[in-house]
Scaffold this active site. Structure first.
Site, PDB file in Angstrom:
ATOM      1  N   ASP A  79     -32.661  42.521  28.703  1.00  0.00           N
ATOM      2  CA  ASP A  79     -32.402  40.994  28.335  1.00  0.00           C
ATOM      3  C   ASP A  79     -31.785  40.259  29.508  1.00  0.00           C
ATOM      4  O   ASP A  79     -31.850  40.821  30.737  1.00  0.00           O
ATOM      5  CB  ASP A  79     -31.545  40.970  27.205  1.00  0.00           C
ATOM      6  CG  ASP A  79     -31.775  39.789  26.346  1.00  0.00           C
ATOM      7  OD1 ASP A  79     -32.702  39.417  25.731  1.00  0.00           O
ATOM      8  OD2 ASP A  79     -30.666  38.911  26.398  1.00  0.00           O
ATOM      9  N   LYS A 125     -29.708  44.990  18.556  1.00  0.00           N
ATOM     10  CA  LYS A 125     -29.313  44.160  20.091  1.00  0.00           C
ATOM     11  C   LYS A 125     -27.930  44.877  20.321  1.00  0.00           C
ATOM     12  O   LYS A 125     -27.115  45.206  19.541  1.00  0.00           O
ATOM     13  CB  LYS A 125     -29.131  42.678  19.752  1.00  0.00           C
ATOM     14  CG  LYS A 125     -29.555  41.934  21.058  1.00  0.00           C
ATOM     15  CD  LYS A 125     -30.822  41.751  21.574  1.00  0.00           C
ATOM     16  CE  LYS A 125     -30.961  40.929  22.727  1.00  0.00           C
ATOM     17  NZ  LYS A 125     -32.348  40.717  22.982  1.00  0.00           N
TER      18      LYS A 125
HETATM   19  P1  NDP Z   1     -33.018  36.938  33.035  1.00  0.00           P
HETATM   20  O1  NDP Z   1     -31.691  37.396  33.278  1.00  0.00           O
HETATM   21  O2  NDP Z   1     -34.155  37.530  33.780  1.00  0.00           O
HETATM   22  O3  NDP Z   1     -32.968  35.394  33.373  1.00  0.00           O
HETATM   23  C1  NDP Z   1     -32.333  34.256  32.786  1.00  0.00           C
HETATM   24  C2  NDP Z   1     -32.451  33.019  33.346  1.00  0.00           C
HETATM   25  O4  NDP Z   1     -31.976  31.910  32.348  1.00  0.00           O
HETATM   26  C3  NDP Z   1     -32.021  32.809  34.605  1.00  0.00           C
HETATM   27  O5  NDP Z   1     -32.788  31.741  35.490  1.00  0.00           O
HETATM   28  C4  NDP Z   1     -30.430  32.169  34.441  1.00  0.00           C
HETATM   29  O6  NDP Z   1     -29.776  31.564  35.464  1.00  0.00           O
HETATM   30  C5  NDP Z   1     -30.910  31.386  33.384  1.00  0.00           C
HETATM   31  N1  NDP Z   1     -29.616  31.299  32.388  1.00  0.00           N
HETATM   32  C6  NDP Z   1     -29.000  32.128  31.837  1.00  0.00           C
HETATM   33  N2  NDP Z   1     -27.956  31.873  31.146  1.00  0.00           N
HETATM   34  C7  NDP Z   1     -27.790  30.495  31.329  1.00  0.00           C
HETATM   35  C8  NDP Z   1     -27.061  29.503  30.762  1.00  0.00           C
HETATM   36  N3  NDP Z   1     -26.075  29.740  30.386  1.00  0.00           N
HETATM   37  N4  NDP Z   1     -27.290  28.144  31.244  1.00  0.00           N
HETATM   38  C9  NDP Z   1     -28.501  27.823  32.159  1.00  0.00           C
HETATM   39  N5  NDP Z   1     -29.246  28.861  32.447  1.00  0.00           N
HETATM   40  C10 NDP Z   1     -29.003  30.126  32.176  1.00  0.00           C
HETATM   41  O7  NDP Z   1     -33.527  36.880  31.478  1.00  0.00           O
HETATM   42  P2  NDP Z   1     -34.746  36.927  30.638  1.00  0.00           P
HETATM   43  O8  NDP Z   1     -35.583  36.074  31.247  1.00  0.00           O
HETATM   44  O9  NDP Z   1     -35.157  38.234  30.497  1.00  0.00           O
HETATM   45  O10 NDP Z   1     -34.351  36.144  29.278  1.00  0.00           O
HETATM   46  C11 NDP Z   1     -34.167  34.943  28.772  1.00  0.00           C
HETATM   47  C12 NDP Z   1     -34.314  34.541  27.627  1.00  0.00           C
HETATM   48  O11 NDP Z   1     -35.408  35.142  26.972  1.00  0.00           O
HETATM   49  C13 NDP Z   1     -33.099  35.062  26.821  1.00  0.00           C
HETATM   50  O12 NDP Z   1     -32.809  34.209  25.740  1.00  0.00           O
HETATM   51  C14 NDP Z   1     -33.561  36.375  26.115  1.00  0.00           C
HETATM   52  O13 NDP Z   1     -32.898  36.775  25.156  1.00  0.00           O
HETATM   53  C15 NDP Z   1     -35.045  35.812  25.922  1.00  0.00           C
HETATM   54  N6  NDP Z   1     -35.961  37.023  25.734  1.00  0.00           N
HETATM   55  C16 NDP Z   1     -36.222  37.953  26.814  1.00  0.00           C
HETATM   56  C17 NDP Z   1     -37.181  38.983  26.662  1.00  0.00           C
HETATM   57  C18 NDP Z   1     -37.339  39.733  27.649  1.00  0.00           C
HETATM   58  O14 NDP Z   1     -38.319  40.594  27.518  1.00  0.00           O
HETATM   59  N7  NDP Z   1     -36.883  39.994  28.968  1.00  0.00           N
HETATM   60  C19 NDP Z   1     -37.749  39.036  25.340  1.00  0.00           C
HETATM   61  C20 NDP Z   1     -37.510  38.228  24.316  1.00  0.00           C
HETATM   62  C21 NDP Z   1     -36.635  37.140  24.885  1.00  0.00           C
HETATM   63  P3  NDP Z   1     -28.946  32.243  36.780  1.00  0.00           P
HETATM   64  O15 NDP Z   1     -29.951  32.999  37.493  1.00  0.00           O
HETATM   65  O16 NDP Z   1     -28.258  31.250  37.370  1.00  0.00           O
HETATM   66  O17 NDP Z   1     -28.136  33.014  35.773  1.00  0.00           O
END
Ligand code: NDP
Length: 453
Positions: free
Chosen positions: A173, A133
């Site tokens: 991510d 990572k």
């Molecule tokens: P994105 O950046 O596309 O989206 C993240 C989302 O989570 C946004 O809506 C963001 O809101 C919100 N968010 C981020 N930080 C916080 C916080 N501290 N409190 C509340 N809301 C928060 O990321 P992903 O969708 O790619 O990833 C989401 C999760 O899934 C993570 O845990 C990641 O590690 C996991 N994941 C992702 C994969 C992938 O293929 N993308 C694969 C496996 C796991 P805002 O817009 O306000 O920042």
């Protein structure tokens, strides 16, 4: 989780004391390891070769950690400096594989927890991928496209020395989506003067795979459907609370709606929206465009649509639902949130995000005996399709969306079977135990075979 055997508990406590001493202050890493060691310790104590070879101690020490400076110039010509990391955790079953995260909260502890989880997750997919990572404390929010581009290009100047299709293959991510991956890949081509599948999540015109964008969210819903089916039920007609509105959340919502569920919440870091009648595909597309292309705030939905309410600074777990899919970030379900979901008769919780449930929350779900799919099993669909992207790059061909999606469904089904094999107990299924033991075995056996390295 339910061993309550004093000898095992002593051993877990001893192990954790050593880990905390060696990794001072890295609380997220401690939490991730503790969850795994709790379910693995009884198994390891019963299997002498793993114990004598100190596999758990070796598995919790990354192969290497790279830390480097990233300098770039903002639009006002100020010199800006960020820190970046790549944690190459374990490559004994394949090249390191795992995303890059850009967020101001990123630090070594978070990346070690994510890298450690990734080792087990990648093993569960059945594909030949090790775990890693990386990321930076760079905050893409509020930056212009040109600033993001300059940052990514600067980061790749160092990162390109450490990655490669047979060495380490990063992906996206939080904060790293199609825009960032494209620029990073373009810069790699300039620096290395060779075209190779050294990143996944690439654009379709330059080596990307169909269904990669959707894979984590779709895979999470497929896993949830597998859990419900095994319990004689299904997701059709269920009410679903989803957190987040990024890549994982949007496609988890899309697949839930397609399978006939009613998605009643989404969120971002400012609060959550409630849509009691459920989202439809058109409204979801509006949100995707708002968050992904306009980089706006989800609160805007309540201003534009009468049937949508916005709840500032709150998380969605107080809304009574049948299914909860946390898809935002780590520790977004506390013990209290979990108890509220249980009291409201939630049937299944399936983790799209990494470690979204804290320690007390996990115990509340396990004690209540609800269907609880932990991240390393439930969100493995993203990295699985990244693995399929690597296969297509190596073969120099592209599979159809149907082909990739059916392989994804098979992988999620197989991960569910692995969890049943190792996690069935007391007439139910402990998916945490099943995923931890199922992911561990392949890596541990490879490490035993390699000798003391
Ligand atoms: P994105 O950046 O596309 O989206 C993240 C989302 O989570 C946004 O809506 C963001 O809101 C919100 N968010 C981020 N930080 C916080 C916080 N501290 N409190 C509340 N809301 C928060 O990321 P992903 O969708 O790619 O990833 C989401 C999760 O899934 C993570 O845990 C990641 O590690 C996991 N994941 C992702 C994969 C992938 O293929 N993308 C694969 C496996 C796991 P805002 O817009 O306000 O920042």
């Amino acid at each position: 989780m339910a061993h309550r055997n004093p000898a095992v508990e002593d051993e877990v406590a001893r192990f954790m004391r050593g880990l905390i001493r060696r990794n001072e202050g890295e609380t997220q890493f401690h939490q991730a390891v503790h969850e795994v060691v709790e379910s693995l310790m009884p198994f390891v104590l019963e299997h002498r070769p793993y114990r004598e070879a100190r596999i758990l101690e070796r598995l919790t020490e990354p192969d290497r950690v790279l830390i480097f400076r990233v300098c770039w110039e903002d639009d006002a010509h100020n010199v800006r400096i960020n820190r970046a990391w790549r944690v190459q955790f374990n490559n004994c079953i394949g090249p390191y594989k795992g995303g890059l995260r850009f967020h101001p909260s990123v630090n070594l502890s978070i990346l070690k927890f994510l890298g450690f989880e990734q080792v087990f997750k990648n093993s569960l997919t059945g594909l030949p991928m090790g775990g890693g990572k990386g990321g930076s404390n760079f905050n893409p929010k509020g930056k212009s496209d040109r600033e993001v581009e300059r940052f990514c290009q600067s980061l790749m100047i160092e990162l390109h020395r450490h990655i490669g299709e047979d060495t380490d293959v990063p992906a996206g991510d939080i904060g790293v989506g199609a825009r960032e991956i494209s620029v990073l890949f373009g810069q790699y081509l300039r620096l290395a003067n060779r075209y190779a599948g050294i990143l996944t999540g690439k654009g379709l015109n330059f080596g990307g795979s169909l269904v990669r964008t959707e894979a984590t969210g779709y895979g999470c819903v497929y896993f949830c459907e597998n859990m419900l089916n095994h319990a004689g039920d299904g997701i059709e007609g269920k009410s679903v609370a989803i957190s987040g509105s990024g890549n994982v959340a949007i496609y988890a919502a899309q697949k839930s709606i397609t399978l006939g569920a009613r998605v009643v919440t989404l969120s971002d870091s400012s609060g959550f929206i409630h849509i009691p009648g459920g989202l439809d595909h058109d409204l979801l597309e509006f949100i995707r465009e708002l968050k992904e292309e306009r980089r706006g705030r989800i609160a805007e939905m309540a201003d534009r649509f009468d049937h949508v309410s916005f709840h500032k600074g709150q998380r969605p777990w107080g809304v009574p639902v049948d299914v909860a899919l946390p898809c935002a970030t780590e520790n977004e379900i506390s013990g209290e949130d979990a108890q509220t979901l249980v009291n409201n008769s939630v049937r299944a919780v399936c983790e799209g995000a990494n470690m979204p449930t804290d320690w007390d929350g996990m115990r509340a779900f396990l004690d209540a005996g609800i269907l609880y799919g932990p991240a390393k099993a439930a969100n493995a669909g993203g990295v699985a399709v990244s693995g399929l992207e690597q296969s297509q790059n190596a073969l120099r061909l592209s599979w159809s969306a149907h082909e990739v999606d059916s392989r994804l469904q098979t992988i999620m089904h197989d991960i569910h079977e692995t969890c049943l094999r190792h996690g069935s107990e007391n007439g139910g299924v402990n998916y945490v135990k099943g995923a931890n033991i199922g992911g561990f075995l392949k890596i541990a056996d490879a490490m035993l075979a390699y000798g003391i390295v």
